[in-house]
Write a protein that holds these residues in place. Structure first.
Motif, mmCIF file in Angstrom:
data_model
loop_
_atom_site.group_PDB
_atom_site.id
_atom_site.type_symbol
_atom_site.label_atom_id
_atom_site.label_comp_id
_atom_site.label_asym_id
_atom_site.label_seq_id
_atom_site.Cartn_x
_atom_site.Cartn_y
_atom_site.Cartn_z
ATOM 1 N N LEU A 1 17.514 -21.088 86.678
ATOM 2 C CA LEU A 1 18.123 -20.524 87.852
ATOM 3 C C LEU A 1 18.121 -21.520 89.154
ATOM 4 C CD1 LEU A 1 16.175 -16.846 88.055
ATOM 5 C CD2 LEU A 1 18.453 -17.835 86.909
ATOM 6 N N GLY A 2 17.351 -22.749 88.853
ATOM 7 C CA GLY A 2 17.441 -23.771 89.878
ATOM 8 C C GLY A 2 16.538 -23.599 91.043
ATOM 9 N N LEU A 3 15.514 -23.139 90.544
ATOM 10 C CA LEU A 3 14.232 -22.896 91.977
ATOM 11 C C LEU A 3 13.873 -24.171 92.203
ATOM 12 C CD1 LEU A 3 15.136 -19.755 91.229
ATOM 13 C CD2 LEU A 3 12.750 -19.337 91.515
ATOM 14 N N ARG A 4 13.599 -24.214 93.485
ATOM 15 C CA ARG A 4 12.657 -25.517 93.978
ATOM 16 C C ARG A 4 11.233 -25.114 93.723
ATOM 17 N NH1 ARG A 4 16.196 -24.041 98.457
ATOM 18 N NH2 ARG A 4 17.684 -25.942 98.776
ATOM 19 N N ALA A 5 10.421 -26.108 93.683
ATOM 20 C CA ALA A 5 8.915 -26.047 93.432
ATOM 21 C C ALA A 5 8.369 -25.124 94.170
ATOM 22 C CB ALA A 5 8.183 -27.486 93.702
ATOM 23 N N THR B 1 1.567 -25.753 93.455
ATOM 24 C CA THR B 1 2.691 -26.621 93.474
ATOM 25 C C THR B 1 2.404 -27.669 92.267
ATOM 26 O OG1 THR B 1 3.788 -26.270 95.473
ATOM 27 C CG2 THR B 1 4.523 -28.073 94.418
ATOM 28 N N LYS B 2 1.061 -28.173 92.652
ATOM 29 C CA LYS B 2 0.437 -29.204 91.627
ATOM 30 C C LYS B 2 0.549 -28.702 90.212
ATOM 31 C CE LYS B 2 -3.051 -32.846 90.863
ATOM 32 N NZ LYS B 2 -3.350 -32.300 89.566
ATOM 33 N N GLY B 3 -0.221 -27.626 90.237
ATOM 34 C CA GLY B 3 -0.373 -26.831 88.823
ATOM 35 C C GLY B 3 0.777 -26.575 88.047
ATOM 36 N N ALA B 4 2.152 -26.216 88.718
ATOM 37 C CA ALA B 4 3.266 -26.278 88.202
ATOM 38 C C ALA B 4 3.960 -27.507 87.607
ATOM 39 C CB ALA B 4 4.400 -25.703 89.135
ATOM 40 N N ARG B 5 3.624 -28.389 88.503
ATOM 41 C CA ARG B 5 4.079 -29.830 88.190
ATOM 42 C C ARG B 5 3.379 -30.354 87.087
ATOM 43 N NH1 ARG B 5 3.688 -31.293 93.935
ATOM 44 N NH2 ARG B 5 5.982 -31.265 94.941
ATOM 45 N N ASP B 6 2.245 -30.198 86.874
ATOM 46 C CA ASP B 6 1.199 -30.725 85.783
ATOM 47 C C ASP B 6 1.754 -29.879 84.375
ATOM 48 O OD1 ASP B 6 -0.036 -32.334 87.433
ATOM 49 O OD2 ASP B 6 -1.655 -30.991 87.449
ATOM 50 N N ILE B 7 1.945 -28.739 84.464
ATOM 51 C CA ILE B 7 2.677 -27.775 83.304
ATOM 52 C C ILE B 7 3.798 -28.390 82.991
ATOM 53 C CG2 ILE B 7 3.568 -25.620 82.698
ATOM 54 C CD1 ILE B 7 1.675 -24.362 84.673
ATOM 55 N N ALA B 8 4.872 -28.548 83.763
ATOM 56 C CA ALA B 8 6.043 -29.386 83.407
ATOM 57 C C ALA B 8 5.941 -30.813 83.075
ATOM 58 C CB ALA B 8 7.054 -29.219 84.657
ATOM 59 N N GLU B 9 5.087 -31.456 83.426
ATOM 60 C CA GLU B 9 4.835 -32.916 83.065
ATOM 61 C C GLU B 9 4.336 -32.911 81.518
ATOM 62 O OE1 GLU B 9 1.845 -36.250 83.976
ATOM 63 O OE2 GLU B 9 2.709 -35.499 85.794
ATOM 64 N N GLY B 10 3.457 -31.984 81.294
ATOM 65 C CA GLY B 10 3.003 -31.889 80.079
ATOM 66 C C GLY B 10 3.936 -31.710 78.907
ATOM 67 N N TYR B 11 4.927 -30.866 79.113
ATOM 68 C CA TYR B 11 6.081 -30.849 78.134
ATOM 69 C C TYR B 11 7.070 -31.892 78.186
ATOM 70 C CZ TYR B 11 4.074 -26.043 77.772
ATOM 71 O OH TYR B 11 3.311 -24.987 77.499
ATOM 72 N N TRP C 1 9.752 -36.584 85.105
ATOM 73 C CA TRP C 1 8.905 -35.550 85.068
ATOM 74 C C TRP C 1 8.529 -34.505 86.164
ATOM 75 C CZ3 TRP C 1 3.959 -38.908 82.853
ATOM 76 C CH2 TRP C 1 4.492 -39.325 81.636
ATOM 77 N N GLY C 2 9.322 -34.671 87.179
ATOM 78 C CA GLY C 2 9.090 -33.844 88.211
ATOM 79 C C GLY C 2 9.952 -32.475 88.144
ATOM 80 N N LEU C 3 9.432 -31.525 88.795
ATOM 81 C CA LEU C 3 9.981 -30.200 88.958
ATOM 82 C C LEU C 3 11.359 -30.216 89.013
ATOM 83 C CD1 LEU C 3 7.153 -27.727 90.007
ATOM 84 C CD2 LEU C 3 8.405 -27.911 87.680
ATOM 85 N N HIS C 4 11.669 -31.105 90.107
ATOM 86 C CA HIS C 4 13.315 -30.911 90.560
ATOM 87 C C HIS C 4 14.009 -31.522 89.417
ATOM 88 C CE1 HIS C 4 14.970 -30.569 94.253
ATOM 89 N NE2 HIS C 4 16.056 -30.941 94.141
ATOM 90 N N THR C 5 13.643 -32.124 88.444
ATOM 91 C CA THR C 5 14.545 -32.464 87.258
ATOM 92 C C THR C 5 15.059 -30.928 86.735
ATOM 93 O OG1 THR C 5 13.297 -34.498 86.614
ATOM 94 C CG2 THR C 5 14.635 -33.262 85.102
ATOM 95 N N LEU C 6 14.306 -30.027 86.827
ATOM 96 C CA LEU C 6 14.677 -28.619 86.126
ATOM 97 C C LEU C 6 15.794 -27.972 86.997
ATOM 98 C CD1 LEU C 6 11.106 -27.097 85.368
ATOM 99 C CD2 LEU C 6 12.894 -27.945 83.751
ATOM 100 N N ARG C 7 15.489 -28.279 88.375
ATOM 101 C CA ARG C 7 16.469 -27.697 89.245
ATOM 102 C C ARG C 7 17.642 -28.478 89.082
ATOM 103 N NH1 ARG C 7 17.380 -25.240 94.307
ATOM 104 N NH2 ARG C 7 18.546 -26.312 95.978
#
Length: 339
Positions: A186-190, A261-271, A282-288
């Protein structure tokens, strides 16, 4: 008392107070008071006014602190705030670049400090903005070559990781997979991800209410995969949380509280790390960016991309048309077939 009333009742309420308090804060290089002045100025005088985001205010406060550290200790500063020349800012920008900051980060810090200078002019401390003529460094590469999105195959592999990584913890797996889908599909921002509440989910209507930049709200349709992920997470979520937040922390210190936001970034970074992806993505914005690229590839319509992602202009969305190399290859092959 409302936010506007609080501002008007503050130390910056009138010109005499502003000048007196501003002079004292500038002389003492008082970061806390100068941040208060900067935030008040932005809320009252910027084009966004009361709609300016908390994240922007936080970023500008960080820039202010960095600049004060550069000017020197309050008791013996190398550069007094009321005696600054453009060259001081130019040297500071060079120092930031020498620390390894990207051109975009340096630009953001310059804009934060420039707004401080404008706030000091507003307070009557300065006659002019000494940073007005200073230009930020140019990017060495175009935006679409500096930033990357995940291919469709890589994104599918990423979505397969949460259940595989947490076979004994279906709650964590469901939350993590939903987080990745909300960003990459869906392209949501962090900030939009972690800001979602349960009331924002409308499964019957098949849509999600998203509060974006500048407090603009948009309705994002839910795909079948997102609906399934939401249903799976909501069934498990009630056992660990009673808050209004959609995505919650599962760490021992904050179980059931809103995911940061940090927790969400850490989750994505782990994967990302588990998939062997380079640290640059590794940033969340890569998903967007992944969502934007795939959406453009499916529709070839920048207006649809802008609408779904909440861009104020299709000019911003145009970057996604350039980021996926396969799009350009398809265009070249189609052109070649015309010969």
């Amino acid at each position: 008392m409302t936010g506007e009333a609080l501002v008007l009742a503050s130390r910056w309420a009138n010109a005499a107070n502003r000048r007196r308090e501003g002079l004292r804060a500038a002389h003492q290089q008082n970061a806390e008071v100068l941040t208060d002045l900067l935030h008040t100025y932005l809320r009252l005088k910027s084009s966004k006014g009361g709609r300016i985001s908390a994240l922007t205010l936080s970023h500008y406060a960080e820039s202010l602190r960095k600049f004060l550290a550069f000017t020197g200790p309050p008791e013996a500063p190398q550069h007094a705030l009321n005696q600054l020349e453009p060259e001081v800012f130019e040297v500071w920008l060079l120092e930031l670049q020498a620390q390894g900051l990207s051109a975009s980060s340096v630009k953001r810090h310059l804009y934060g400090v420039r707004n401080l200078m404008r706030a000091l002019v507003w307070a009557g401390v300065l006659d002019r903005d000494p940073s007005a003529s200073v230009r930020p460094p140019a990017e060495a590469q175009a935006a679409h070559t500096r930033k990357s999105a995940l291919s469709a195959d890589t994104f599918r592999a990423l979505l397969a990781l949460p259940p595989a990584a947490h076979p004994a913890d279906p709650t964590r797996a469901a939350r993590d997979r939903l987080l990745l889908l909300l960003g990459g599909s869906l392209g949501l921002r962090a900030a939009e991800l972690v800001g979602l509440n349960l009331d924002d989910v409308e499964l019957t209507l098949g849509q999600l209410t998203v509060r974006g930049k500048g407090r603009r709200t948009r309705q994002v349709p839910l795909t079948r995969s997102v609906v399934a992920a939401l249903q799976s997470w909501l069934r498990l979520r009630s056992a660990v949380a009673a808050s209004e937040a959609l995505l919650v922390s599962l760490s021992h210190r904050n179980v059931g509280g809103r995911l940061s936001t940090k927790g969400a970034r850490d989750i994505a970074e782990g994967y990302y790390r588990a998939l062997g992806l380079p640290s640059e993505v590794w940033g969340l914005h890569t998903l967007r960016r992944t969502a934007g690229t795939q959406l453009y590839r499916a529709t070839r319509d920048l207006h649809v991309v802008a609408d779904v992602l909440g861009h104020a202009s299709v000019t911003t969305s145009a970057m996604y048309a350039k980021m996926d190399r396969s799009i350009r290859l398809e265009a070249l092959e189609a052109a070649e077939a015309l010969e």
